[in-house]
Scaffold this motif. Structure first.
Motif, PDB file in Angstrom:
ATOM      1  N   GLU A 227       0.974  -1.271   0.025  1.00 27.70           N
ATOM      2  CA  GLU A 227      -0.039  -0.045   0.006  1.00 27.70           C
ATOM      3  C   GLU A 227       0.754   1.329   0.085  1.00 27.70           C
ATOM      4  OE1 GLU A 227      -2.654  -0.082   3.053  1.00 27.70           O
ATOM      5  OE2 GLU A 227      -3.757  -2.034   2.465  1.00 27.70           O
ATOM      6  N   GLN A 228       1.864   1.233   0.700  1.00 25.19           N
ATOM      7  CA  GLN A 228       2.695   2.305   0.635  1.00 25.19           C
ATOM      8  C   GLN A 228       3.334   2.781  -0.585  1.00 25.19           C
ATOM      9  OE1 GLN A 228       5.470   2.287   4.070  1.00 25.19           O
ATOM     10  NE2 GLN A 228       3.983   1.188   5.219  1.00 25.19           N
ATOM     11  N   ILE A 230       2.041   2.058  -3.646  1.00 21.95           N
ATOM     12  CA  ILE A 230       1.254   2.432  -4.511  1.00 21.95           C
ATOM     13  C   ILE A 230       0.894   3.837  -3.853  1.00 21.95           C
ATOM     14  CG2 ILE A 230      -1.469   2.712  -4.550  1.00 21.95           C
ATOM     15  CD1 ILE A 230      -0.558   0.428  -6.303  1.00 21.95           C
ATOM     16  N   TYR A 231       0.954   4.401  -2.723  1.00 25.91           N
ATOM     17  CA  TYR A 231       1.160   5.763  -2.436  1.00 25.91           C
ATOM     18  C   TYR A 231       2.316   6.507  -2.998  1.00 25.91           C
ATOM     19  CZ  TYR A 231      -2.513   4.694   1.111  1.00 25.91           C
ATOM     20  OH  TYR A 231      -3.772   4.209   1.644  1.00 25.91           O
ATOM     21  N   SER A 232       3.494   5.930  -2.869  1.00 24.81           N
ATOM     22  CA  SER A 232       4.794   6.311  -3.526  1.00 24.81           C
ATOM     23  C   SER A 232       4.442   6.506  -5.002  1.00 24.81           C
ATOM     24  CB  SER A 232       5.974   5.526  -3.175  1.00 24.81           C
ATOM     25  OG  SER A 232       5.992   5.480  -1.781  1.00 24.81           O
ATOM     26  N   THR A 234       1.813   6.857  -6.889  1.00 22.87           N
ATOM     27  CA  THR A 234       0.709   8.014  -6.906  1.00 22.87           C
ATOM     28  C   THR A 234       1.352   9.241  -6.859  1.00 22.87           C
ATOM     29  OG1 THR A 234      -1.009   6.552  -6.369  1.00 22.87           O
ATOM     30  CG2 THR A 234      -1.493   8.878  -6.460  1.00 22.87           C
ATOM     31  N   ASP A 235       2.304   9.511  -5.700  1.00 19.99           N
ATOM     32  CA  ASP A 235       2.993  10.689  -5.450  1.00 19.99           C
ATOM     33  C   ASP A 235       4.151  11.109  -6.571  1.00 19.99           C
ATOM     34  OD1 ASP A 235       3.403  13.172  -3.640  1.00 19.99           O
ATOM     35  OD2 ASP A 235       5.299  12.180  -3.402  1.00 19.99           O
ATOM     36  N   ASP A 238       2.108  12.192  -9.739  1.00 25.72           N
ATOM     37  CA  ASP A 238       1.461  13.303  -9.544  1.00 25.72           C
ATOM     38  C   ASP A 238       2.233  14.609  -9.556  1.00 25.72           C
ATOM     39  OD1 ASP A 238      -0.899  12.098  -9.374  1.00 25.72           O
ATOM     40  OD2 ASP A 238      -1.199  12.152  -7.150  1.00 25.72           O
ATOM     41  N   ASP A 311      -6.746   2.005 -10.286  1.00 23.98           N
ATOM     42  CA  ASP A 311      -5.541   2.397 -10.542  1.00 23.98           C
ATOM     43  C   ASP A 311      -5.647   3.278 -11.945  1.00 23.98           C
ATOM     44  OD1 ASP A 311      -4.214   1.319  -8.490  1.00 23.98           O
ATOM     45  OD2 ASP A 311      -3.955  -0.290  -9.690  1.00 23.98           O
ATOM     46  N   LEU A 314      -3.807   6.729 -12.152  1.00 23.60           N
ATOM     47  CA  LEU A 314      -2.317   6.757 -12.019  1.00 23.60           C
ATOM     48  C   LEU A 314      -1.814   6.243 -13.466  1.00 23.60           C
ATOM     49  CD1 LEU A 314      -0.287   5.164  -9.204  1.00 23.60           C
ATOM     50  CD2 LEU A 314       0.152   4.699 -11.532  1.00 23.60           C
TER      51      LEU A 314
END
Length: 611
Positions: A227-228, A230-232, A234-235, A238, A311, A314
């Motif tokens: 999950e982390q 996926i956050y990384s 996405t960040d 973005d 997703d 992304l």
């Protein structure tokens, strides 16, 4: 989950599965591997457009044991759905509320369309709705694309639904990339033929696999690390960070490598689609500033790749060459746009309903079909419902034609039971409903009673017109008016005072039997009364009934009593075989056996075998 009640879950069959013309709202549900996607759709007048979409987690074992079906269902519904089903936005949701709310609608039954790649979740959805007047139809792959349109046997119905929506949105050729548990892509040519596609692990599954297998490496922890990541990812996308080939951080190295892997792979897929399908069939790409340009045979437009799934955003940004230059451009790939679309499958279901509605609207139907389908009916039974009412209400849902039998119609009762009725039986059921209407609920508003009055008038009018259209119906109605009057009078009395019909042997005797898999060759009963509603059987040893005598009424007025013996029990199909004394034979389920044994006990003094 209780297995006592047969779950209301059938495959689509058209036009029977179309919503009722008076249905203001229909539901669609998509069961996947990780989530359930729900939608409320407008009725036929608005082409079934989705107006409210939401997503919930899968139904769990703990939930199924946490309360009655209506309570479990309510936990997954927003206020708009609660209002449509139960007539209120908050509070305890019960079966009684759902029944009262349904009876205040012109179309009592709520139609639900189910798309599922998860059989267990499909059964649990059906369980949640089992106490609510609903028709749940599981949509087939053929509803979206036929084999002639390129569908292959193992192609998931969810992918077909998404492609159906995309074709309606932007036309063909088209390509959709779905970033969910699995990452899939599907393409269609200009004629709407499915060219095929591909499947691989979704981003979360990919990161989970790496995290699991590398948890002993420096910087890697347990599964939650996915999950982390996926956050990384996405960040990183973005903020337009360049995807480094040589990273000096383990986590960033994993994220960057996975994103590059997916980006380069999907870019090749898109390139193949654009060159081999889009440009080969449509021609040169229209300039983005000029919009669509009409050509000689096809509409030239700039290609648009549709992204769906969790997703979607992304992946769309990752592959869009205009987004911060995450990837070096590939000069061989023609320019294309990307677009994220939520709830694609709900829109795909809407497209199918719209197409089916238009197709069968133009199909010629008989005057009798136009008259009867959608009308409310009522029938009196020996066995009461859960509220102690002996009158069961239902809706005429479809016409059944068979060259070997007389014309019949399918009635769907509010308790989700079904029955095939002849025209004569339907006339009696319409007449009874015109007299008794829906269940009396004094607390409901005047609007409710106005709607019920409209439905009673419609059933009464249909019964009167039936007599004009069919001489047999007219003659039967004339012959049975006195009996029908007694049935109506007794039904109204029981509805008002809650008397027990089982004490009245005259009315009990005119109840017919539930259809059996192998019917007797004797003439089926055709009296104004109806089949016996099944009693909930107690645990019994099936073979204990073998060699016992039983009885059954046959004939136009159910006055001919026949006796027989139970000769055997088939464990596979769970039916008892009956040999009648006159040489005829039949197969019974347990309810039929219990009814026959009870009838024999009352009339065994007439059994010639005992004389």
């Amino acid at each position: 989950m209780s297995a006592e009640k047969k779950l209301n879950l059938t495959e689509t069959k058209w036009p029977e599965s179309l919503p009722h013309p008076h249905e203001e709202k229909v539901f669609s549900i998509v069961c996947g591997n990780t989530h359930i996607k729900w939608a409320i759709h407008e009725g036929v007048s608005m082409d079934f457009s989705p107006v409210c979409c939401w997503r919930t987690k899968l139904l769990t074992d703990d939930e199924m044991n946490d309360g009655p079906p209506t309570t479990v269902l309510a936990h997954h519904l927003p206020q708009a759905a609660l209002l449509a089903i139960f007539g209120r936005r908050s509070g305890q949701m019960t079966r009684k509320l759902a029944l009262e709310n349904s009876q205040g609608r012109l179309a009592v039954m709520l139609t639900i369309y189910l798309v599922s790649t998860n059989d267990e979740q499909a059964r649990r959805i059906a369980w949640c709705f089992q106490e609510i007047p609903t028709r749940i139809y599981r949509m087939r792959p053929d509803d979206f694309f036929s084999k002639k349109q390129g569908r292959y046997d193992t192609m998931g119905v969810d992918r077909l639904a998404s492609m159906k929506a995309v074709g309606d949105m932007i036309g063909y050729p088209a390509m959709v990339i779905d970033g969910g548990t699995c990452l899939t892509y599907t393409a269609c040519d200009t004629a709407g033929q499915i060219m095929g596609g591909g499947i691989t692990l979704g981003l979360m599954a990919k990161f989970s696999a790496i995290s699991q297998n590398s948890k002993n490496a420096r910087g890697m922890e347990a599964v939650s690390e996915a999950e982390q990541m996926i956050y990384s990812a996405t960040d990183m996308v973005d903020q337009g960070k360049k995807l480094e080939t040589f990273s000096r951080d383990t986590k960033q190295a994993v994220v960057s490598t996975v994103l590059k892997e997916y980006a380069f792979f999907l870019r090749e897929v898109i390139k193949k689609y654009l060159l081999d399908i889009f440009l080969a069939e449509v021609g040169t790409v229209a300039d983005s500033s000029s919009g669509d340009v009409e050509g000689t045979s096809h509409t030239r437009r700039k290609p648009e790749i549709i992204f769906a799934g969790g997703d979607a955003e992304l992946l769309s940004k990752l592959l869009n060459h205009k987004h911060n230059g995450l990837l070096d451009p590939d000069p061989e790939i023609p320019p294309f746009d990307t677009k994220c679309c939520k709830h694609l499958m709900a829109f795909g279901i809407a497209v199918v309903l719209k197409e089916k509605q238009r197709k069968f609207k133009e199909t010629p139907v008989s005057e009798m079909d136009k008259l009867l389908i959608g009308c409310r009916v009522a029938k009196q039974f020996v066995q009461p419902d859960d509220e102690g009412d002996y009158v069961y209400r239902g809706t005429i849902s479809a016409s059944i034609r068979d060259n070997q039998t007389e014309q019949a119609y399918l009635v769907l009762y509010d308790d989700v039971d079904t029955e095939e009725l002849t025209l004569i039986e339907l006339h009696a059921a319409l007449t009874l409903y015109a007299n008794v209407g829906e269940k009396l609920v004094s607390s409901l508003s005047g609007t409710f009673h106005k709607v019920v009055s409209q439905k009673k008038d419609a059933s009464s009018g249909a019964a009167n017109t039936m007599e004009e259209l069919d001489m047999q119906v007219k003659n039967s109605a004339s012959n049975n008016r006195s009996l029908m009057s007694a049935v109506v009078s007794k039904a109204q009395s029981n509805q008002l005072h809650g008397a027990n019909l089982r004490e009245n042997q005259n009315l009990s005797a005119v109840a017919t039997q539930k259809p059996v898999p192998k019917p007797s060759t004797k003439r089926a009963p055709v009296s104004p009364s109806s089949q016996t509603k099944p009693k909930k059987p107690k645990k019994r040893e099936p073979k204990m009934f073998v060699n016992r005598r039983l009885g059954k009424f046959f004939g136009d007025n159910e006055t001919d009593l026949f006796f027989g013996v139970i000769t055997s029990y088939d464990e596979k199909v769970k039916f008892w075989h009956i040999d009648y004394d006159d040489g005829d034979e039949e197969e019974y389920d347990e309810n039929d056996v219990l009814t026959g044994l009870e009838l024999y006990d009352r009339h065994k003094d007439l059994d010639p075998k005992l004389k």
